[in-house]
Design an enzyme around this catalytic site. Structure first.
Site, PDB file in Angstrom:
ATOM      1  N   GLY A 190       0.815  -1.207   0.000  1.00 52.80           N
ATOM      2  CA  GLY A 190       0.000   0.000   0.000  1.00 52.80           C
ATOM      3  C   GLY A 190       0.842   1.246   0.000  1.00 52.80           C
ATOM      4  N   HIS A 450      11.703  37.380   6.086  1.00 49.40           N
ATOM      5  CA  HIS A 450      12.834  36.824   5.343  1.00 49.40           C
ATOM      6  C   HIS A 450      14.010  36.596   6.286  1.00 49.40           C
ATOM      7  CE1 HIS A 450      15.675  36.207   2.067  1.00 49.40           C
ATOM      8  NE2 HIS A 450      16.503  37.056   2.679  1.00 49.40           N
TER       9      HIS A 450
END
Length: 471
Positions: A190, A450
């Site tokens: 799976g 940032h």
């Protein structure tokens, strides 16, 4: 003699105990019936323990790559799996104590036993009373009668007749969390969320992993571009992935498990096999046949307010046919209580629930993907790669990207997919943005700090309009 209460909740997992706390805060008298431990699968056998293992795997990856950061670790790095398990269990235990304390704080009565819903009887003229039996045979059965009932019985690992679980060599996620030693090799049947998470962490801890997926790609609920990127990363790391491969049977011999795969002449041997083909709702053995509640293999049928066909009985979480996610069960529990108290609630838009996969790299999405768009809907896409993001480069996790989708007609943000560092945390900004009907331009124009990973979201949002600065 029956014990009466305002609200009875059958199942103390994430949905059940959250609903209980929410109801208690509204002044209701609440009885919670749980046959094992409060917190359910998520706390004890799912979300929390697996993420603890994944964190140990991440630390191992960092140490193995330490030289890239200018750190020289002399000698080999070893995994002490006993210590890994000890840390995992300590985290689970701490959170478990927290849940117990919350339930006690809110004066919720917890009954530890197996509950079954009764039909109309001498205890109640309508269905919904619950009979509780106990492991202690000397303890007599108890009957609880309430004005409202919430069924929150969760789900269990699914398997197939030719993949019989013994939790020793052929294991579900339950058996995997009871391993005391790491196997040398494992086959994972799976390639959905559970399968790829286990594949990622086991490989990092030194196990030889092979995934067998019957479909043509991993994590089919995500976009094809994300599936392709994950496959590329898995192959680069050394995880073997067999797509479009159907496992037809298993045979145990001499401490090994031999897999018969369709189209292959000889069986393939592994030390362990994990079956990760999904989960099934727990609807059998809880007395639903005594009621007129409609249910099937997909779960209990409910309306938008989580009422069953018997309106005083509600059902939430994995036992109904919605997204099998802990945060979904929690919200469904809150909304069911809201409807019980106020006779109204705002239905969930399941499309806009964030979906997370905790592999390396992480994957998260919300809203539509290109594959799930309604026919005829016109969209524009924006993308941005983490290899152009300063924070991702600093942390050494620059693989992956952000995809942003807007509706051409309304300009609304309607879908986001992320594969890359901390994707499961980053998706919250976009989930909130969709909830507030934001446009990608509004996200792009908002100032993002940032250097941060969130700048990749900002740039992808601006790229929808071809306004990205660093692309």
């Amino acid at each position: 003699m029956a014990i009466e209460t305002d609200l009875l909740i059958l199942g103390g997992g994430t949905g059940g105990y959250v609903a209980a706390i929410q109801a208690a805060k509204q002044g209701m008298d609440v009885v919670l019936i749980e046959q094992d431990k409060l917190g359910g699968t998520c706390l004890h056998w799912g979300c929390i323990p697996t993420k603890a293992l994944l964190r140990s795997a991440e630390v191992m990856d960092t140490l193995k790559n330490a030289k890239e950061y200018g750190v020289d670790i002399s000698g080999s790095v070893q995994v002490d799996f006993a210590k890994v398990n000890e840390r995992k269990q300590a985290i689970v235990d701490q959170l478990y104590k927290g849940v117990q304390a919350l339930v006690q704080k809110n004066k919720i009565k917890v009954v530890y036993g197996k509950g079954a819903v009764l039909g109309p009887s001498i205890f109640s003229p309508v269905s919904g009373a619950v009979a509780v039996t106990f492991d202690d045979e000397d303890k007599e059965e108890e009957i609880y009668v309430s004005k409202k009932l919430i069924i929150a019985t969760g789900s269990s690992p699914a398997t197939l007749p030719h993949l019989p679980l013994d939790e020793e060599t052929i294991l579900s996620s339950y058996g995997m969390l009871q391993l005391e030693e790491l196997p040398e090799s494992i086959a994972i049947i799976g390639g959905g969320v559970i399968g790829v998470e286990w594949a990622s962490l086991l490989h990092s801890l030194g196990v030889k992993v092979t995934i067998f997926e019957a479909l043509d790609r991993l994590i089919v609920n995500e976009s094809r571009t994300v599936s392709k990127a994950l496959l590329k990363q898995f192959k680069r790391r050394g995880i073997q992935v067999e797509l479009s491969q159907l496992v037809e049977g298993v045979e145990k011999t001499d401490g090994q498990v031999n897999l018969s795969v369709k189209g292959k002449d000889t069986p393939i041997s592994f030390e362990k096999v994990m079956v990760a083909i999904g989960r099934k709702p727990n609807v059998d053995g809880i007395g639903l046949q005594n009621t007129s509640i409609k249910y099937d293999a997909k779960g209990i049928q409910v309306n938008d307010h989580y009422q069953t066909t018997e309106s005083h009985i509600y059902a939430i979480g994995d036992c109904i046919d919605t997204l099998q996610l802990a945060h979904v069960a929690m919200k469904e529990g809150e909304l069911a209580v809201e409807h019980i108290v106020h006779e109204t609630s705002e239905p969930i838009n399941y499309l806009n629930v964030p979906r997370c996969t905790y592999t390396t790299p992480e994957i998260a999405s919300v809203g539509y993907t290109k594959e799930t768009l309604p026919e005829g809907k016109k969209v524009k896409m924006g993308t941005f790669s983490f290899n152009a993001n300063g924070k991702a480069l600093i942390h050494g996790f620059a693989d992956g990207f952000v995809e942003v989708m807007k509706d051409e007609e309304t300009d609304d943000l309607i879908g986001v997919s992320i594969i890359g560092p901390h994707a499961t945390d980053l998706i919250s900004e976009m989930s909130t943005a969709i909830y507030l009907n934001a446009t990608p331009l509004e996200i792009g124009e908002a100032i993002h700090p940032h250097p941060t990973l969130t700048e990749a979201i900002q740039e992808a949002a601006l790229d929808v309009y071809k306004l990205a600065i660093h692309k």
